[in-house]
Design an enzyme around this catalytic site. Structure first.
Site, PDB file in Angstrom:
ATOM      1  N   GLY A 144       0.840  -1.202   0.000  1.00  0.00           N
ATOM      2  CA  GLY A 144       0.000   0.000   0.000  1.00  0.00           C
ATOM      3  C   GLY A 144       0.867   1.241   0.000  1.00  0.00           C
ATOM      4  O   GLY A 144       0.553   2.243   0.647  1.00  0.00           O
ATOM      5  N   GLY A 162      -0.469   5.026  -1.064  1.00  0.00           N
ATOM      6  CA  GLY A 162      -1.521   5.727  -0.330  1.00  0.00           C
ATOM      7  C   GLY A 162      -0.975   6.926   0.421  1.00  0.00           C
ATOM      8  O   GLY A 162       0.201   7.284   0.316  1.00  0.00           O
ATOM      9  N   GLN A 163      -1.878   7.550   1.198  1.00  0.00           N
ATOM     10  CA  GLN A 163      -1.520   8.799   1.898  1.00  0.00           C
ATOM     11  C   GLN A 163      -0.345   8.579   2.849  1.00  0.00           C
ATOM     12  O   GLN A 163       0.586   9.366   2.892  1.00  0.00           O
ATOM     13  CB  GLN A 163      -2.733   9.331   2.667  1.00  0.00           C
ATOM     14  CG  GLN A 163      -2.496  10.722   3.254  1.00  0.00           C
ATOM     15  CD  GLN A 163      -3.441  11.069   4.393  1.00  0.00           C
ATOM     16  OE1 GLN A 163      -4.170  10.225   4.901  1.00  0.00           O
ATOM     17  NE2 GLN A 163      -3.420  12.325   4.792  1.00  0.00           N
ATOM     18  N   ASP A 205       2.258  -1.769  -4.455  1.00  0.00           N
ATOM     19  CA  ASP A 205       0.861  -1.318  -4.440  1.00  0.00           C
ATOM     20  C   ASP A 205       0.157  -1.999  -5.602  1.00  0.00           C
ATOM     21  O   ASP A 205       0.800  -2.590  -6.473  1.00  0.00           O
ATOM     22  CB  ASP A 205       0.777   0.218  -4.552  1.00  0.00           C
ATOM     23  CG  ASP A 205      -0.504   0.760  -3.925  1.00  0.00           C
ATOM     24  OD1 ASP A 205      -1.599   0.370  -4.376  1.00  0.00           O
ATOM     25  OD2 ASP A 205      -0.413   1.556  -2.977  1.00  0.00           O
ATOM     26  N   ILE A 206      -1.177  -1.854  -5.620  1.00  0.00           N
ATOM     27  CA  ILE A 206      -1.972  -2.451  -6.682  1.00  0.00           C
ATOM     28  C   ILE A 206      -1.760  -1.704  -8.008  1.00  0.00           C
ATOM     29  O   ILE A 206      -2.058  -2.201  -9.076  1.00  0.00           O
ATOM     30  CB  ILE A 206      -3.466  -2.457  -6.250  1.00  0.00           C
ATOM     31  CG1 ILE A 206      -4.335  -3.355  -7.105  1.00  0.00           C
ATOM     32  CG2 ILE A 206      -4.044  -1.062  -6.139  1.00  0.00           C
ATOM     33  CD1 ILE A 206      -4.480  -4.738  -6.564  1.00  0.00           C
ATOM     34  N   ASP A 243      -1.189  -7.223  -5.094  1.00  0.00           N
ATOM     35  CA  ASP A 243      -2.530  -7.248  -4.516  1.00  0.00           C
ATOM     36  C   ASP A 243      -2.389  -7.806  -3.093  1.00  0.00           C
ATOM     37  O   ASP A 243      -2.003  -8.962  -2.904  1.00  0.00           O
ATOM     38  CB  ASP A 243      -3.423  -8.149  -5.393  1.00  0.00           C
ATOM     39  CG  ASP A 243      -4.791  -8.395  -4.781  1.00  0.00           C
ATOM     40  OD1 ASP A 243      -5.047  -7.930  -3.644  1.00  0.00           O
ATOM     41  OD2 ASP A 243      -5.607  -9.071  -5.447  1.00  0.00           O
ATOM     42  N   TYR A 294     -15.336  -0.448   8.815  1.00  0.00           N
ATOM     43  CA  TYR A 294     -13.902  -0.186   8.989  1.00  0.00           C
ATOM     44  C   TYR A 294     -13.489  -0.397  10.448  1.00  0.00           C
ATOM     45  O   TYR A 294     -12.493  -1.064  10.734  1.00  0.00           O
ATOM     46  CB  TYR A 294     -13.637   1.258   8.547  1.00  0.00           C
ATOM     47  CG  TYR A 294     -12.226   1.750   8.719  1.00  0.00           C
ATOM     48  CD1 TYR A 294     -11.187   1.239   7.957  1.00  0.00           C
ATOM     49  CD2 TYR A 294     -11.940   2.760   9.635  1.00  0.00           C
ATOM     50  CE1 TYR A 294      -9.892   1.724   8.105  1.00  0.00           C
ATOM     51  CE2 TYR A 294     -10.653   3.249   9.786  1.00  0.00           C
ATOM     52  CZ  TYR A 294      -9.634   2.719   9.022  1.00  0.00           C
ATOM     53  OH  TYR A 294      -8.360   3.205   9.170  1.00  0.00           O
ATOM     54  N   LYS A 328     -10.886  -3.103  12.055  1.00  0.00           N
ATOM     55  CA  LYS A 328      -9.696  -2.718  12.834  1.00  0.00           C
ATOM     56  C   LYS A 328      -9.748  -3.335  14.236  1.00  0.00           C
ATOM     57  O   LYS A 328      -8.723  -3.801  14.752  1.00  0.00           O
ATOM     58  CB  LYS A 328      -9.571  -1.192  12.907  1.00  0.00           C
ATOM     59  CG  LYS A 328      -9.192  -0.550  11.577  1.00  0.00           C
ATOM     60  CD  LYS A 328      -7.798  -0.982  11.112  1.00  0.00           C
ATOM     61  CE  LYS A 328      -7.383  -0.365   9.793  1.00  0.00           C
ATOM     62  NZ  LYS A 328      -6.116  -0.894   9.275  1.00  0.00           N
TER      63      LYS A 328
HETATM   64  N1  SER Z   1      -8.806   8.510   8.942  1.00  0.00           N
HETATM   65  C1  SER Z   1      -9.567   7.308   8.951  1.00  0.00           C
HETATM   66  C2  SER Z   1     -10.891   7.489   8.364  1.00  0.00           C
HETATM   67  O1  SER Z   1     -11.398   8.599   8.420  1.00  0.00           O
HETATM   68  C3  SER Z   1      -9.708   6.809  10.348  1.00  0.00           C
HETATM   69  O2  SER Z   1      -8.687   5.926  10.640  1.00  0.00           O
HETATM   70  O3  SER Z   1     -11.474   6.565   7.898  1.00  0.00           O
END
Ligand code: SER
Length: 315
Positions: A9, A12-13, A35-36, A53, A143, A147
């Site tokens: 990944g 990503g940010q 990354d993908i 992947d 999400y 987690k």
């Molecule tokens: N920054 C993330 C989100 O907003 C939270 O871990 O989904």
């Protein structure tokens, strides 16, 4: 040194800045980004890159063996807002990628794992202010459920199989290099872009929605800090609370108006308001500070200065 790192990944940010920092710290050819999709020029030219992947165990194993990887940073995930739209996809990506790296470590193919958790592990019944490390956790988002479940599995793999997995619960992360995607805290990045470009921002969270936040440099320091800490100092093997600042849309607006006095904000809350309302407003991270020496550096005012200075070069 034998250390060879794989970042999954990487585009990503967080991944983008993590790769840069790790390639500064270690020899760039020992930091493999994946990354993908392909990364930008800086990513592709500063060291090795593999298309990967994160849900494909065999593909990860192949890279781990070919590059003699010792540590994996698993940064691929579907964030809170997108996962509400695609619950099964979010669950599969977030869980399968974690099991893939946990199982590689269980089979002694890698030595160490970093896996990010989030303030999303908390839910509406969690105490909202100065949220303790150990408290009621009834996450109400896909999400957050992924987690929270992931944290349980990390601790389980540490206790049952001796897997050296390390994790922190990131707050909302703000950076100027790469845009976030699909999160509830993304407004705190977008607002700077829109302030500079249009002088106006329409916020999908209401004015008083206070959330824990952090500047990316602090998050990268924490990530590398916990990975470099001696194993015995990492006492929590689910995930550590981590904090720097808390603010709401009104507060970040005021800090931007110090540089752009005509900047205006309007509020049109959408489905992300309920997600934000279920999360803490501030976090007690004293165990991270005591156990492995975490400390943050950036305040809202300092972050705004850096964001405006760097993003204004694009406009
Ligand atoms: N920054 C993330 C989100 O907003 C939270 O871990 O989904």
């Amino acid at each position: 040194m034998k250390k060879r790192i794989l970042i999954i990944g990487a585009c990503g940010q967080i991944g983008t800045e993590l790769v840069t920092r790790l390639r500064e710290l270690y020899e760039p050819h020992k930091v493999i980004a994946s990354d993908i999709r392909e990364g930008d020029e800086a990513m592709m030219e500063s060291g090795p890159f593999e298309i990967l992947d994160a849900t494909d165990y065999d593909a990860i194993e192949d890279i781990v063996i070919r590059h003699e990887i010792t540590e994996v940073y698993l940064m691929a995930a579907m964030l809170s807002a997108t996962a509400e739209r695609f619950p099964m996809k979010g669950w599969e990506l977030n869980m399968n990628s974690l099991f893939n790296v946990l199982n590689l470590a269980k089979e002694k193919k890698i030595d160490k794992i970093f896996w990010p958790s989030s303030i999303a592990v908390f839910g509406p019944s969690t105490p909202k202010n100065n949220t303790p490390q150990r408290t009621i956790m009834e996450p109400s988002t896909v999400y957050g459920i992924s987690k929270q479940t992931g944290e349980r599995w990390c601790e389980y793999y540490f206790k049952q199989y001796g897997v050296d997995v390390r994790s922190i619960r990131y707050p909302g992360l703000i950076s100027y290099k790469t845009l976030p995607g699909g999160g509830t805290t993304d407004y705190a990045v977008d607002i700077y872009h829109k302030a500079l470009k249009h002088g106006k921002y329409i916020s999908f969270l209401n004015a008083e929605t206070t959330l824990p936040m952090m500047f990316m440099d602090d998050a990268i320091n924490a990530t590398i800090g916990i990975m470099e800490a001696p194993s015995e100092k990492v006492k929590i093997r689910s995930s550590y609370n981590l904090a720097a600042m808390s603010f709401n849309p009104e507060g970040i607006t005021a800090s931007i108006q110090k540089y752009l006095p005509d900047f205006e904000i309007d509020y049109e809350p959408d489905f992300r308001q309920a997600i934000a309302d279920s999360w803490p407003q501030s976090i007690d991270d004293s165990e991270a500070r005591e156990d492995w020496g975490w400390h943050h550096q950036f305040t809202l005012a300092e972050m705004t200065k850096i964001m405006i200075e760097n993003l204004s070069q694009n406009f």
